[in-house]
Design a protein around this motif. Structure first.
Motif, PDB file in Angstrom:
ATOM      1  N   PRO A 162       2.764   5.195  -5.658  1.00 35.31           N
ATOM      2  CA  PRO A 162       2.571   3.918  -4.962  1.00 35.31           C
ATOM      3  C   PRO A 162       1.800   2.936  -5.850  1.00 35.31           C
ATOM      4  CG  PRO A 162       1.013   5.530  -4.154  1.00 35.31           C
ATOM      5  CD  PRO A 162       1.908   6.251  -5.125  1.00 35.31           C
ATOM      6  N   ASP A 163       1.899   1.658  -5.539  1.00 34.08           N
ATOM      7  CA  ASP A 163       1.107   0.657  -6.255  1.00 34.08           C
ATOM      8  C   ASP A 163       0.583  -0.378  -5.265  1.00 34.08           C
ATOM      9  OD1 ASP A 163       3.025  -1.432  -5.888  1.00 34.08           O
ATOM     10  OD2 ASP A 163       4.102  -0.816  -7.675  1.00 34.08           O
ATOM     11  N   GLU A 164      -0.134  -1.354  -5.772  1.00 33.36           N
ATOM     12  CA  GLU A 164      -0.789  -2.351  -4.925  1.00 33.36           C
ATOM     13  C   GLU A 164       0.193  -3.259  -4.200  1.00 33.36           C
ATOM     14  OE1 GLU A 164      -2.360  -5.749  -7.718  1.00 33.36           O
ATOM     15  OE2 GLU A 164      -2.255  -3.879  -8.868  1.00 33.36           O
ATOM     16  N   PHE A 165       1.455  -3.266  -4.590  1.00 37.14           N
ATOM     17  CA  PHE A 165       2.446  -4.156  -3.987  1.00 37.14           C
ATOM     18  C   PHE A 165       3.212  -3.498  -2.836  1.00 37.14           C
ATOM     19  CE2 PHE A 165       1.930  -5.355  -8.458  1.00 37.14           C
ATOM     20  CZ  PHE A 165       1.375  -6.611  -8.268  1.00 37.14           C
ATOM     21  N   TRP A 166       2.977  -2.232  -2.589  1.00 34.27           N
ATOM     22  CA  TRP A 166       3.636  -1.554  -1.478  1.00 34.27           C
ATOM     23  C   TRP A 166       3.023  -2.012  -0.165  1.00 34.27           C
ATOM     24  CZ3 TRP A 166       4.999   4.289  -2.178  1.00 34.27           C
ATOM     25  CH2 TRP A 166       5.851   4.439  -3.270  1.00 34.27           C
ATOM     26  N   ASP A 167       3.879  -2.173   0.849  1.00 34.39           N
ATOM     27  CA  ASP A 167       3.343  -2.507   2.168  1.00 34.39           C
ATOM     28  C   ASP A 167       2.806  -1.238   2.828  1.00 34.39           C
ATOM     29  OD1 ASP A 167       5.529  -1.113   3.325  1.00 34.39           O
ATOM     30  OD2 ASP A 167       6.733  -2.931   3.419  1.00 34.39           O
ATOM     31  N   PRO A 168       1.950  -1.356   3.836  1.00 32.87           N
ATOM     32  CA  PRO A 168       1.325  -0.177   4.454  1.00 32.87           C
ATOM     33  C   PRO A 168       2.327   0.839   5.020  1.00 32.87           C
ATOM     34  CG  PRO A 168       0.218  -2.180   5.167  1.00 32.87           C
ATOM     35  CD  PRO A 168       1.410  -2.605   4.369  1.00 32.87           C
ATOM     36  N   ARG A 170       5.419   1.521   3.896  1.00 32.77           N
ATOM     37  CA  ARG A 170       6.014   2.276   2.786  1.00 32.77           C
ATOM     38  C   ARG A 170       5.017   3.295   2.230  1.00 32.77           C
ATOM     39  NH1 ARG A 170       8.501  -0.074  -2.918  1.00 32.77           N
ATOM     40  NH2 ARG A 170       9.327   1.922  -3.604  1.00 32.77           N
ATOM     41  N   ARG A 171       3.753   2.903   2.111  1.00 34.15           N
ATOM     42  CA  ARG A 171       2.711   3.801   1.626  1.00 34.15           C
ATOM     43  C   ARG A 171       2.524   4.977   2.583  1.00 34.15           C
ATOM     44  NH1 ARG A 171      -1.343   3.259  -2.154  1.00 34.15           N
ATOM     45  NH2 ARG A 171      -0.757   1.108  -2.487  1.00 34.15           N
ATOM     46  N   ALA A 172       2.526   4.699   3.905  1.00 30.53           N
ATOM     47  CA  ALA A 172       2.365   5.763   4.910  1.00 30.53           C
ATOM     48  C   ALA A 172       3.537   6.747   4.840  1.00 30.53           C
ATOM     49  CB  ALA A 172       2.249   5.162   6.303  1.00 30.53           C
ATOM     50  N   ASN A 173       4.746   6.242   4.669  1.00 31.04           N
ATOM     51  CA  ASN A 173       5.921   7.120   4.542  1.00 31.04           C
ATOM     52  C   ASN A 173       5.828   7.978   3.287  1.00 31.04           C
ATOM     53  OD1 ASN A 173       7.041   6.148   6.906  1.00 31.04           O
ATOM     54  ND2 ASN A 173       8.287   4.609   5.875  1.00 31.04           N
ATOM     55  N   TRP A 174       5.342   7.391   2.190  1.00 28.97           N
ATOM     56  CA  TRP A 174       5.174   8.148   0.950  1.00 28.97           C
ATOM     57  C   TRP A 174       4.162   9.271   1.148  1.00 28.97           C
ATOM     58  CZ3 TRP A 174       0.878   8.727  -2.299  1.00 28.97           C
ATOM     59  CH2 TRP A 174       1.140   9.318  -3.536  1.00 28.97           C
ATOM     60  N   ILE A 175       3.065   8.984   1.823  1.00 28.03           N
ATOM     61  CA  ILE A 175       2.033   9.997   2.080  1.00 28.03           C
ATOM     62  C   ILE A 175       2.608  11.126   2.929  1.00 28.03           C
ATOM     63  CG2 ILE A 175      -0.144  10.423   3.316  1.00 28.03           C
ATOM     64  CD1 ILE A 175      -1.022   7.608   2.355  1.00 28.03           C
ATOM     65  N   LYS A 176       3.379  10.789   3.961  1.00 29.52           N
ATOM     66  CA  LYS A 176       4.000  11.815   4.807  1.00 29.52           C
ATOM     67  C   LYS A 176       4.935  12.703   3.988  1.00 29.52           C
ATOM     68  CE  LYS A 176       3.987   9.194   9.099  1.00 29.52           C
ATOM     69  NZ  LYS A 176       4.816   8.429  10.043  1.00 29.52           N
ATOM     70  N   GLU A 177       5.728  12.074   3.118  1.00 27.53           N
ATOM     71  CA  GLU A 177       6.673  12.818   2.281  1.00 27.53           C
ATOM     72  C   GLU A 177       5.953  13.777   1.336  1.00 27.53           C
ATOM     73  OE1 GLU A 177       9.893  11.144  -0.473  1.00 27.53           O
ATOM     74  OE2 GLU A 177      10.121  10.002   1.397  1.00 27.53           O
TER      75      GLU A 177
END
Length: 194
Positions: A162-168, A170-177
């Motif tokens: 993830p980076d600073e340009f991801w919306d919350p 997308r970041r939450a989905n990445w964390i779940k994955e």
């Protein structure tokens, strides 16, 4: 032993920014001289004086925001060169809307205005580091690529970051994955715990 000035590179998701992995990046502030032709419009530099060898044991100095006016990075670097500062936050903004940020004393991030400008910065930094010029078109966004003098960039299968340009969301989905993958990789131990 670290032989590369720049050990890895990552293109960020806004398509205009790049992150370089530089060990002890704050010791390599001289890299900012690549931007000496740009005028500094703002800076956020939080520093702390380093206790001298004559200071009492346990001496701790307060943190301060650097207030000195500098018109370009040459002036800023000349001012900082003789100082014994420990930087806690380092960000410089330029008149063409570029921004340079150093995070965790490892990552130097450059935000530009276009893909062409980003690629020009990458080419400059590769030349300064003595690394072969990259074909940026083969790099995937948000993947960290290790750099080498003799072989092409390699992401080692580490996956997307993830980076600073991801919306919350997308970041939450990445964390779940990632959490799901880690749970699947954790071996189950039969019997009673130790």
């Amino acid at each position: 032993m670290h032989c590369n000035l720049i050990s890895s590179i990552e293109l960020l998701s806004d398509d205009k920014s790049v992150r370089f992995d530089i060990d002890n990046a704050l010791d390599h502030l001289w890299l900012l001289s690549q931007f000496k032709h740009l005028e500094i419009t703002d800076k956020k530099i939080l520093y702390q004086d380093t206790p001298s060898y004559r200071a009492r044991k346990g001496t701790v100095y307060k943190s301060h925001w650097l207030k000195r006016k500098c018109s370009n990075t040459s002036e800023l670097l000349d001012y900082l060169r003789p100082k014994w500062y420990r930087f806690q936050y380092f960000e410089v903004m330029f008149n063409n809307n570029w921004k340079v940020k150093i995070e965790s004393n490892i990552f130097l991030t450059v935000n530009t205005n276009s893909i062409e400008e980003r690629n020009h910065v990458i080419e400059k930094f590769m030349i300064v580091a003595g690394l072969p010029v990259l074909d940026v078109s083969v790099l995937k966004i948000n993947y960290t690529y290790l750099l080498s003098y003799t072989s092409p960039p390699d992401d080692h299968g580490w996956g997307i970051n993830p980076d600073e340009f991801w919306d919350p969301e997308r970041r939450a989905n990445w964390i779940k994955e990632i959490t799901k993958e880690q749970d699947n990789e954790t071996p189950e131990i039969e019997g009673e715990p130790f």
